[in-house]
Design an enzyme around this catalytic site. Structure first.
Site, mmCIF file in Angstrom:
data_model
loop_
_atom_site.group_PDB
_atom_site.id
_atom_site.type_symbol
_atom_site.label_atom_id
_atom_site.label_comp_id
_atom_site.label_asym_id
_atom_site.label_seq_id
_atom_site.Cartn_x
_atom_site.Cartn_y
_atom_site.Cartn_z
ATOM 1 N N ASP A 70 0.824 -1.209 0.000
ATOM 2 C CA ASP A 70 0.000 0.000 0.000
ATOM 3 C C ASP A 70 0.865 1.269 0.000
ATOM 4 O O ASP A 70 2.059 1.211 0.263
ATOM 5 C CB ASP A 70 -0.890 -0.027 1.241
ATOM 6 N N ASP A 125 -10.767 4.244 -1.367
ATOM 7 C CA ASP A 125 -11.356 3.301 -0.414
ATOM 8 C C ASP A 125 -12.877 3.395 -0.370
ATOM 9 O O ASP A 125 -13.440 4.490 -0.428
ATOM 10 C CB ASP A 125 -10.871 3.604 1.015
HETATM 11 C C1 9PG Z 1 -4.681 1.167 5.932
HETATM 12 C C2 9PG Z 1 -5.529 1.546 4.745
HETATM 13 C C3 9PG Z 1 -6.244 0.344 4.097
HETATM 14 C C4 9PG Z 1 -6.936 0.790 2.827
HETATM 15 C C5 9PG Z 1 -5.934 1.461 1.888
HETATM 16 C C6 9PG Z 1 -5.276 2.638 2.592
HETATM 17 O O1 9PG Z 1 -4.487 9.328 4.914
HETATM 18 N N1 9PG Z 1 -5.038 8.968 3.855
HETATM 19 O O2 9PG Z 1 -5.389 9.809 3.029
HETATM 20 C C7 9PG Z 1 -5.317 7.584 3.603
HETATM 21 C C8 9PG Z 1 -5.689 7.164 2.333
HETATM 22 C C9 9PG Z 1 -5.984 5.820 2.114
HETATM 23 C C10 9PG Z 1 -5.898 4.925 3.120
HETATM 24 C C11 9PG Z 1 -5.514 5.334 4.400
HETATM 25 C C12 9PG Z 1 -5.222 6.673 4.633
HETATM 26 O O3 9PG Z 1 -6.250 3.612 2.877
HETATM 27 O O4 9PG Z 1 -6.523 1.883 0.707
HETATM 28 O O5 9PG Z 1 -7.529 -0.314 2.162
HETATM 29 O O6 9PG Z 1 -5.315 -0.687 3.805
HETATM 30 O O7 9PG Z 1 -4.662 2.197 3.816
HETATM 31 O O8 9PG Z 1 -4.125 2.285 6.526
#
Ligand code: 9PG
Length: 437
Positions: free
Chosen positions: A279, A338
């Site tokens: 990720d 997501d």
């Molecule tokens: C785990 C998650 C999950 C999820 C992923 C990802 O801070 N942000 O903008 C942000 C964006 C996406 C995100 C998390 C935080 O999600 O897509 O399925 O694995 O990480 O942290």
């Protein structure tokens, strides 16, 4: 004409029926077909720009912009303007002037035209570009969309037991963010897990496969890794902020940093983990000063190859990953922002979690499924607390791909359980009652 951009194509279009497709930079970037009069969403903050778009090339207000690929449907034919090389991802822009759409790019692209509607033409373009050795795609239970970062060993154990009791055909139990002590310190457990190897062993004893979430290029400012090895970080690169800290970037062109990442993935593989959701991969392709002075996308692809080398035949899912720059190197790819128990993303931002964000690009990128990779439209969530759960179920049933689900299984009511069984390919069930869309 924009500076550094060269005109590639001029399309005469039927203004009413013409459409432009923008391929966003990474999984969470909006990717869809637009009418010529539409204004696709653009970043309104630095956070959004870094986490949702190509950080170094914001689009001008009055242009459509794709990263490595853009398409124009003129009313009868589709022009696909795309990079021939996943290691070089030029930006492609389209400017609408009356009945003409002018396409330009800031690097080498190929222009092909098919007398086909847009998604079919994109499918043609994609043919033969996927990974050579396709691995069978498993069904997955993922901890994220129920437990988020608070997931504990007991939560995973409870669901492991419940899937057995309910006879659910789940191949992989994937532990998401929350098992690790810190972002970057992947092998040290958080307070809620005694030991990841112990959990993996339990999963495997139940006859299931173990999966894990890792953000290979992220190094939290609070991590041990950042304190011990500042020389392993990409200088001048920031992957944004999350988990209440700045996100630094691991420089996999540094031999010792590469050896470290290799050792982390080998350690996971040695535990018996054979499913990896990697990720925040966009971090690996951010510009900055690396130990070896290579292009950021080239460095990213080398990093992906390193991971693949360390995990062998395991299943690899990209997430938050530059799409066109990952072609050929992952088994599955998250093709949207997501999902969430709620429909509307915060402030209407389509890069933020919400079913509306996930549906937009999950539909837009459907043409990639089983061509560039197995498309992951994000997890099925159907517990009663999920808003408009029938619509979300219809979306993942219609647009998947990879089949992962993410509810506390004990919270499913009869309808939720039936839909989950159907989704997992188990007979004897009802279908999601809503129409796709
Ligand atoms: C785990 C998650 C999950 C999820 C992923 C990802 O801070 N942000 O903008 C942000 C964006 C996406 C995100 C998390 C935080 O999600 O897509 O399925 O694995 O990480 O942290």
């Amino acid at each position: 004409m924009d500076e550094d951009f060269v005109e590639i194509a001029v399309a005469d279009v039927d203004v009413g029926s013409a459409r432009v497709y923008e391929e966003g930079w990474q999984s969470w970037s909006p990717s869809a077909w637009y009418r010529l009069t539409d204004a696709p969403q653009r970043p309104t903050s630095d956070h959004q720009r870094v986490l949702g778009f190509r950080a170094d090339g914001p689009a001008p207000e009055d242009r459509f912009q794709g990263e490595g690929l853009l398409a124009v449907f003129d009313g009868s034919s589709t022009h696909v303007i795309a990079t021939p090389d996943p290691a070089r991802i030029p930006t492609v822009r389209a400017h609408v002037a009356g009945e003409r759409v002018r396409v330009s790019a800031n690097g080498p692209v190929e222009h092909r035209t098919w007398a086909l509607p847009g998604p079919e033409a994109l499918a043609r373009w994609a043919l033969g570009r996927g990974p050579g050795a396709a691995r069978p795609d498993p069904t997955v239970w993922c901890s994220w969309y129920q437990y988020f970062t608070e997931v504990s060993q007991d939560d995973v154990a409870e669901n492991l037991a419940t899937m057995g009791e309910l006879g659910l055909a789940i191949d992989v139990v994937q532990v998401d963010d929350g098992y690790q002590s810190e972002i970057g310190d992947w092998l040290a457990p958080s307070g809620r897990f005694d030991s990841l190897p112990g959990m993996v062993e339990r999963i495997r004893r139940e006859g299931r496969r173990a999966g894990v979430w890792v953000a290979p290029w992220l190094v939290g400012a609070r991590s041990e890794l950042a304190a011990r090895h500042p020389e392993w970080l990409v200088r001048g690169a920031r992957a944004g902020r999350n988990w209440g800290q700045d996100l630094l970037v691991l420089d996999t062109t540094h031999p010792a940093a590469a050896a470290h990442l290799d050792a982390v993935f080998e350690a996971f593989a040695a535990m018996g983990i054979d499913y990896f959701k990697i990720d925040f991969c966009y971090a690996g392709a951010l510009r900055g000063r690396r130990h070896v002075d290579v292009d950021a996308v080239v460095a990213y692809r080398e990093g992906l190859r390193l991971i693949r080398g360390a995990i062998g035949e395991a299943y690899l899912v990209g997430c938050g990953a530059p799409t066109m720059a990952s072609v050929g190197l992952v088994d599955a790819m998250r093709v949207s922002a997501d999902t969430a128990p709620h429909v509307e993303p915060r402030n209407g931002w389509l890069t933020e979690p919400g079913q509306r964000s996930a549906v937009l690009s999950g539909r837009g990128r459907h043409w990639q499924n089983r061509r560039l990779w197995v498309a992951d439209p994000d997890c099925l969530i159907v517990r009663p607390a999920v808003e408009q759960r029938e619509r979300w179920a219809a979306h993942v049933l219609g647009y998947g791909g990879l089949r992962s689900c993410s509810d506390r299984l004990r919270d499913l009511d009869d309808w939720g359980l039936e839909v989950t069984r159907h989704f997992l390919g188990q007979p004897a069930g009802a279908q999601a009652k809503a129409e796709p869309g």
